[in-house]
Design an enzyme around this catalytic site. Structure first.
Site, PDB file in Angstrom:
ATOM      1  N   GLU A  85      30.008  30.963  45.720  1.00 61.27           N
ATOM      2  CA  GLU A  85      29.262  30.981  46.973  1.00 61.27           C
ATOM      3  C   GLU A  85      27.769  30.773  46.778  1.00 61.27           C
ATOM      4  OE1 GLU A  85      30.261  30.971  50.005  1.00 61.27           O
ATOM      5  OE2 GLU A  85      32.395  31.218  49.615  1.00 61.27           O
ATOM      6  N   GLU A 116      44.817  39.307  29.957  1.00 65.47           N
ATOM      7  CA  GLU A 116      43.765  40.324  29.874  1.00 65.47           C
ATOM      8  C   GLU A 116      43.864  41.176  28.615  1.00 65.47           C
ATOM      9  OE1 GLU A 116      45.016  44.296  32.120  1.00 65.47           O
ATOM     10  OE2 GLU A 116      44.962  42.581  33.482  1.00 65.47           O
TER      11      GLU A 116
END
Length: 299
Positions: A85, A116
């Site tokens: 953004e 992960e």
């Protein structure tokens, strides 16, 4: 010996939602809403730590460095979301703020199992970026114990980059690997262990604060207006025109003309109007003012 997950706040049971499986829709919503109201207060308590992260990011940007978010699963997606953004909101280079998720870009839309669990993967992902001491790395993990994030922070410190650990547990494992630790304690989730709820909301709030504050410090706002918005569609063009009108008190037509004459650069258009300059002169004045519109128009 395996870690005791029950000892983590993010894995503990919420006494206020113990009967949620038998609740009616409105009661479920009320429980969730009441729990969500606790989040902002939890964030308030860690504002000094968030300030430290903002300072790191701002200093990195001034030195030509980057802000890099690292995380797995929901935590990784939040980093990517905040990063992508920045270019449309602040006209930044896409490399300036980056979100890296364990398992690569495909993991944003589809979980990559086991990604992960590899600390070396976090290190490798940062090596691919050519991490330097001018960069700031923020490791995000609600549990505070994700190996991918631990590996990333350890490598970041080894190259003397600034490091921040963002978690939702006290004395989190990742906190030990960072220059600054933000441990925002939002309490047990409505659904035990579902950290995409309160923990994720708290982390999104904090990431928004870090990126937005550092961009404001860089001069990408005038008053509370987005003067560096990237004009890439009709909606943003209308927003840009309205911003110019509000700052300069000119008509819609004059603001539109100035925006076009500035090659859709809101900052430049504002300085052109306020200082009665052409595009080249406005750009030169902005450069002399290090990109700060207020400094340029008050000079």
């Amino acid at each position: 010996m395996k870690p005791d997950l029950k000892a983590l706040t993010t894995e503990s049971r919420n006494e206020r939602s113990m009967q949620i499986d038998t609740a009616q829709p409105m009661d479920i919503l009320r429980i969730m809403n009441e729990e969500d109201q606790r989040i902002a207060k939890a964030v308030e308590k860690v504002l000094p730590d968030v300030e430290a992260a903002v300072t790191y990011a701002f200093e990195s940007f001034k030195q030509g460095g980057r802000l890099i978010y690292m995380g797995a699963g929901t935590s990784g997606r939040l980093g990517v979301l905040d990063a992508v953004e920045c270019p449309p909101t602040f006209s930044t280079d896409p490399n300036m703020v980056q979100g890296i998720i364990a398992g690569g870009e495909n993991a944003f839309v589809k979980a990559v199992e086991g990604a992960e669990d590899k600390p070396e993967a976090g290190e490798e992902d940062l090596k691919k970026l050519g991490l330097t001491e001018n960069d700031t790395v923020i490791g995000i993990a609600a549990s505070g114990r994700t190996p991918y994030v631990i590996g990333a922070l350890q490598y970041a410190r080894s190259v003397k980059a600034k490091t921040v650990a963002l978690s939702c547990n006290e004395n989190a494992r990742i906190s030990k690997e960072a220059d600054t630790a933000i441990e925002v304690i939002v309490g047990p989730e409505v659904l035990t262990g579902s950290t995409r709820l309160k923990a994720a909301t708290a982390h999104k709030m904090i990431l928004n604060m870090i990126s937005t504050s550092s961009m404001i410090l860089l001069g990408k706002a005038y008053e509370n207006l987005m003067i560096d918005v990237h004009v890439s569609n009709e909606k943003l063009k209308e927003r840009a025109i309205n911003i110019i009108m509000r700052v300069t008190d000119v008509s819609y037509e004059q603001a539109s003309e100035a925006l076009e004459a500035s090659d859709l650069q809101v900052k430049v258009a504002i300085v052109m109007i306020k200082k009665k300059l052409d595009k080249a002169e406005a750009i030169k004045l902005l450069e002399e003012s290090q990109g700060y519109v207020r400094k340029a128009i008050e000079s």
